[in-house]
Design a protein around this motif. Structure first.
Motif, PDB file in Angstrom:
ATOM      1  N   ALA A 184       0.794  -1.224   0.000  1.00  0.00           N
ATOM      2  CA  ALA A 184       0.000   0.000   0.000  1.00  0.00           C
ATOM      3  C   ALA A 184       0.825   1.272   0.000  1.00  0.00           C
ATOM      4  CB  ALA A 184      -0.921   0.010   1.228  1.00  0.00           C
ATOM      5  N   GLN A 185       2.105   1.201   0.393  1.00  0.00           N
ATOM      6  CA  GLN A 185       2.865   2.433   0.565  1.00  0.00           C
ATOM      7  C   GLN A 185       4.360   2.156   0.506  1.00  0.00           C
ATOM      8  OE1 GLN A 185       3.764   4.031   4.651  1.00  0.00           O
ATOM      9  NE2 GLN A 185       2.041   5.360   4.085  1.00  0.00           N
ATOM     10  N   LEU A 186       5.092   3.148  -0.005  1.00  0.00           N
ATOM     11  CA  LEU A 186       6.549   3.178   0.100  1.00  0.00           C
ATOM     12  C   LEU A 186       6.882   4.298   1.078  1.00  0.00           C
ATOM     13  CD1 LEU A 186       7.615   2.893  -3.660  1.00  0.00           C
ATOM     14  CD2 LEU A 186       7.337   1.057  -1.972  1.00  0.00           C
ATOM     15  N   GLY A 187       7.686   3.976   2.093  1.00  0.00           N
ATOM     16  CA  GLY A 187       8.017   4.953   3.124  1.00  0.00           C
ATOM     17  C   GLY A 187       9.481   5.349   3.090  1.00  0.00           C
ATOM     18  N   TYR A 188       9.744   6.615   3.314  1.00  0.00           N
ATOM     19  CA  TYR A 188      11.091   7.181   3.311  1.00  0.00           C
ATOM     20  C   TYR A 188      11.310   7.918   4.632  1.00  0.00           C
ATOM     21  CZ  TYR A 188      11.042   6.137  -1.618  1.00  0.00           C
ATOM     22  OH  TYR A 188      10.969   5.463  -2.818  1.00  0.00           O
ATOM     23  N   VAL A 189      12.538   7.931   5.110  1.00  0.00           N
ATOM     24  CA  VAL A 189      12.888   8.719   6.294  1.00  0.00           C
ATOM     25  C   VAL A 189      13.893   9.789   5.884  1.00  0.00           C
ATOM     26  CG1 VAL A 189      12.386   6.950   8.003  1.00  0.00           C
ATOM     27  CG2 VAL A 189      14.675   7.097   7.038  1.00  0.00           C
ATOM     28  N   THR A 190      13.849  10.898   6.604  1.00  0.00           N
ATOM     29  CA  THR A 190      14.702  12.025   6.271  1.00  0.00           C
ATOM     30  C   THR A 190      15.052  12.796   7.527  1.00  0.00           C
ATOM     31  OG1 THR A 190      14.866  14.010   4.878  1.00  0.00           O
ATOM     32  CG2 THR A 190      12.718  13.551   5.836  1.00  0.00           C
ATOM     33  N   ARG A 191      16.088  13.562   7.435  1.00  0.00           N
ATOM     34  CA  ARG A 191      16.437  14.481   8.527  1.00  0.00           C
ATOM     35  C   ARG A 191      15.814  15.856   8.300  1.00  0.00           C
ATOM     36  NH1 ARG A 191      21.448  11.536   7.819  1.00  0.00           N
ATOM     37  NH2 ARG A 191      21.821  10.286   9.688  1.00  0.00           N
ATOM     38  N   ASP A 192      15.338  16.111   7.073  1.00  0.00           N
ATOM     39  CA  ASP A 192      14.785  17.418   6.705  1.00  0.00           C
ATOM     40  C   ASP A 192      13.553  17.203   5.826  1.00  0.00           C
ATOM     41  OD1 ASP A 192      14.191  19.928   5.657  1.00  0.00           O
ATOM     42  OD2 ASP A 192      16.294  20.477   5.387  1.00  0.00           O
ATOM     43  N   LEU A 193      12.384  17.180   6.454  1.00  0.00           N
ATOM     44  CA  LEU A 193      11.140  16.895   5.733  1.00  0.00           C
ATOM     45  C   LEU A 193      10.895  17.899   4.612  1.00  0.00           C
ATOM     46  CD1 LEU A 193       8.606  15.144   5.485  1.00  0.00           C
ATOM     47  CD2 LEU A 193       7.520  16.607   7.200  1.00  0.00           C
ATOM     48  N   GLU A 194      11.112  19.176   4.876  1.00  0.00           N
ATOM     49  CA  GLU A 194      10.825  20.198   3.857  1.00  0.00           C
ATOM     50  C   GLU A 194      11.716  20.013   2.627  1.00  0.00           C
ATOM     51  OE1 GLU A 194       8.185  22.059   3.958  1.00  0.00           O
ATOM     52  OE2 GLU A 194       7.761  21.230   5.938  1.00  0.00           O
ATOM     53  N   ALA A 195      12.998  19.764   2.832  1.00  0.00           N
ATOM     54  CA  ALA A 195      13.907  19.566   1.693  1.00  0.00           C
ATOM     55  C   ALA A 195      13.534  18.315   0.908  1.00  0.00           C
ATOM     56  CB  ALA A 195      15.351  19.486   2.177  1.00  0.00           C
ATOM     57  N   SER A 196      13.161  17.254   1.600  1.00  0.00           N
ATOM     58  CA  SER A 196      12.765  16.026   0.901  1.00  0.00           C
ATOM     59  C   SER A 196      11.489  16.234   0.106  1.00  0.00           C
ATOM     60  CB  SER A 196      12.607  14.872   1.891  1.00  0.00           C
ATOM     61  OG  SER A 196      13.859  14.503   2.421  1.00  0.00           O
ATOM     62  N   LEU A 197      10.542  16.975   0.680  1.00  0.00           N
ATOM     63  CA  LEU A 197       9.306  17.263  -0.063  1.00  0.00           C
ATOM     64  C   LEU A 197       9.582  18.153  -1.262  1.00  0.00           C
ATOM     65  CD1 LEU A 197       6.577  17.687   2.683  1.00  0.00           C
ATOM     66  CD2 LEU A 197       7.049  15.712   1.226  1.00  0.00           C
ATOM     67  N   ASP A 198      10.538  19.069  -1.149  1.00  0.00           N
ATOM     68  CA  ASP A 198      10.927  19.869  -2.313  1.00  0.00           C
ATOM     69  C   ASP A 198      11.298  18.948  -3.470  1.00  0.00           C
ATOM     70  OD1 ASP A 198      10.553  22.271  -0.962  1.00  0.00           O
ATOM     71  OD2 ASP A 198      12.702  22.590  -0.577  1.00  0.00           O
ATOM     72  N   TYR A 199      12.064  17.902  -3.180  1.00  0.00           N
ATOM     73  CA  TYR A 199      12.444  16.962  -4.232  1.00  0.00           C
ATOM     74  C   TYR A 199      11.216  16.238  -4.795  1.00  0.00           C
ATOM     75  CZ  TYR A 199      14.417  13.218  -6.893  1.00  0.00           C
ATOM     76  OH  TYR A 199      14.695  12.379  -7.939  1.00  0.00           O
ATOM     77  N   TRP A 200      10.396  15.677  -3.912  1.00  0.00           N
ATOM     78  CA  TRP A 200       9.233  14.907  -4.387  1.00  0.00           C
ATOM     79  C   TRP A 200       8.280  15.770  -5.210  1.00  0.00           C
ATOM     80  CZ3 TRP A 200       8.725   9.901  -4.777  1.00  0.00           C
ATOM     81  CH2 TRP A 200       9.494   9.071  -3.972  1.00  0.00           C
ATOM     82  N   ILE A 201       8.070  17.012  -4.789  1.00  0.00           N
ATOM     83  CA  ILE A 201       7.122  17.889  -5.480  1.00  0.00           C
ATOM     84  C   ILE A 201       7.739  18.519  -6.726  1.00  0.00           C
ATOM     85  CG2 ILE A 201       5.804  20.041  -5.264  1.00  0.00           C
ATOM     86  CD1 ILE A 201       5.551  19.266  -2.201  1.00  0.00           C
ATOM     87  N   ASP A 202       8.896  19.175  -6.568  1.00  0.00           N
ATOM     88  CA  ASP A 202       9.473  19.973  -7.646  1.00  0.00           C
ATOM     89  C   ASP A 202      10.203  19.149  -8.703  1.00  0.00           C
ATOM     90  OD1 ASP A 202       8.526  22.164  -6.227  1.00  0.00           O
ATOM     91  OD2 ASP A 202      10.463  22.564  -5.279  1.00  0.00           O
ATOM     92  N   VAL A 203      10.799  18.048  -8.319  1.00  0.00           N
ATOM     93  CA  VAL A 203      11.572  17.237  -9.263  1.00  0.00           C
ATOM     94  C   VAL A 203      10.772  16.022  -9.733  1.00  0.00           C
ATOM     95  CG1 VAL A 203      13.705  15.931  -9.624  1.00  0.00           C
ATOM     96  CG2 VAL A 203      13.748  18.025  -8.247  1.00  0.00           C
ATOM     97  N   ALA A 204      10.248  15.242  -8.783  1.00  0.00           N
ATOM     98  CA  ALA A 204       9.529  14.014  -9.157  1.00  0.00           C
ATOM     99  C   ALA A 204       8.113  14.294  -9.654  1.00  0.00           C
ATOM    100  CB  ALA A 204       9.492  13.048  -7.972  1.00  0.00           C
ATOM    101  N   GLY A 205       7.522  15.420  -9.237  1.00  0.00           N
ATOM    102  CA  GLY A 205       6.160  15.746  -9.667  1.00  0.00           C
ATOM    103  C   GLY A 205       5.081  15.098  -8.822  1.00  0.00           C
ATOM    104  N   ALA A 206       5.429  14.633  -7.632  1.00  0.00           N
ATOM    105  CA  ALA A 206       4.451  14.000  -6.741  1.00  0.00           C
ATOM    106  C   ALA A 206       3.672  15.071  -5.988  1.00  0.00           C
ATOM    107  CB  ALA A 206       5.171  13.082  -5.754  1.00  0.00           C
ATOM    108  N   GLY A 207       2.513  14.654  -5.474  1.00  0.00           N
ATOM    109  CA  GLY A 207       1.738  15.549  -4.625  1.00  0.00           C
ATOM    110  C   GLY A 207       0.275  15.539  -4.986  1.00  0.00           C
ATOM    111  N   PRO A 208      -0.512  16.313  -4.251  1.00  0.00           N
ATOM    112  CA  PRO A 208      -0.123  17.095  -3.094  1.00  0.00           C
ATOM    113  C   PRO A 208       0.215  16.205  -1.899  1.00  0.00           C
ATOM    114  CG  PRO A 208      -2.507  17.109  -3.312  1.00  0.00           C
ATOM    115  CD  PRO A 208      -1.965  16.380  -4.499  1.00  0.00           C
TER     116      PRO A 208
END
Length: 181
Positions: A6-30
């Motif tokens: 049902a899901q792929l999970g990722y961990v990060t030290r910086d949620l905002e920076a990781s979301l920048d990648y998912w949204i701005d580069v990968a095109g995921a969201g919202p």
């Protein structure tokens, strides 16, 4: 017995920076933010206490969760991050989440196959959840949530939002989804 990815999970030290990648580069969201401080937390058999912030979203048809532990001690998140010299921009791949029709039965099935109990906790309204260390079996941790009906309903709403998304408001509050359930 039902066992569905049902899901792929990722961990990060910086949620905002990781979301920048998912949204701005990968095109995921919202993505939908939530913060949790579960009860009855146990890491590798010892009591622990953590708080974490996360964001849920869709990348095409794939449900993605990005988690940042914001306080506390040892957990499945710190275990993975501490073993990683360089966390990728979108976060470190951490777990898969399975939908099931029997929390205790699927837990036991994986334990019998060699998985190790890593983290257990309780979230009011959701019930028990855990991470099993299945890195030797699956190459990642395995997350199980006791009440998958709430999770499945929330995912359906997030998927609908993804399908109609025009790129605006890429970061939202998870309360928006809960209000629709």
């Amino acid at each position: 017995m039902k066992a569905q990815l049902a899901q792929l999970g990722y961990v990060t030290r910086d949620l905002e920076a990781s979301l920048d990648y998912w949204i701005d580069v990968a095109g995921a969201g919202p993505f939908y933010y939530a913060e949790y401080e579960p009860e009855q937390q146990v890491h590798r058999g010892a009591p622990t206490h953590i708080r974490f912030r996360l964001a849920y979203g869709f990348f095409g048809d794939v449900h993605v969760e990005v988690v940042q532990q914001v306080s506390g001690g040892a957990s499945a998140y710190t275990e993975a991050l501490d073993a990683c010299a360089q966390v990728p921009a979108g976060g470190l791949f951490h777990h898969i989440l399975l939908l099931h029709d029997g929390y205790d039965a699927i837990n036991e099935r994986h334990i019998r196959a060699g998985a190790e109990r890593c983290f257990d906790a309780f979230v009011p309204g959701v019930g028990r959840f855990c991470y099993l260390d299945t890195r030797a079996q699956l190459g990642s941790y395995l997350e199980l949530v006791e009440d998958t009906q709430v999770f499945e309903a929330a995912c359906a709403r997030m998927r609908e939002a993804r399908l109609g998304w025009d790129g605006t408001r890429p970061r939202r509050d998870f309360e928006e989804i809960l209000a629709l359930l």
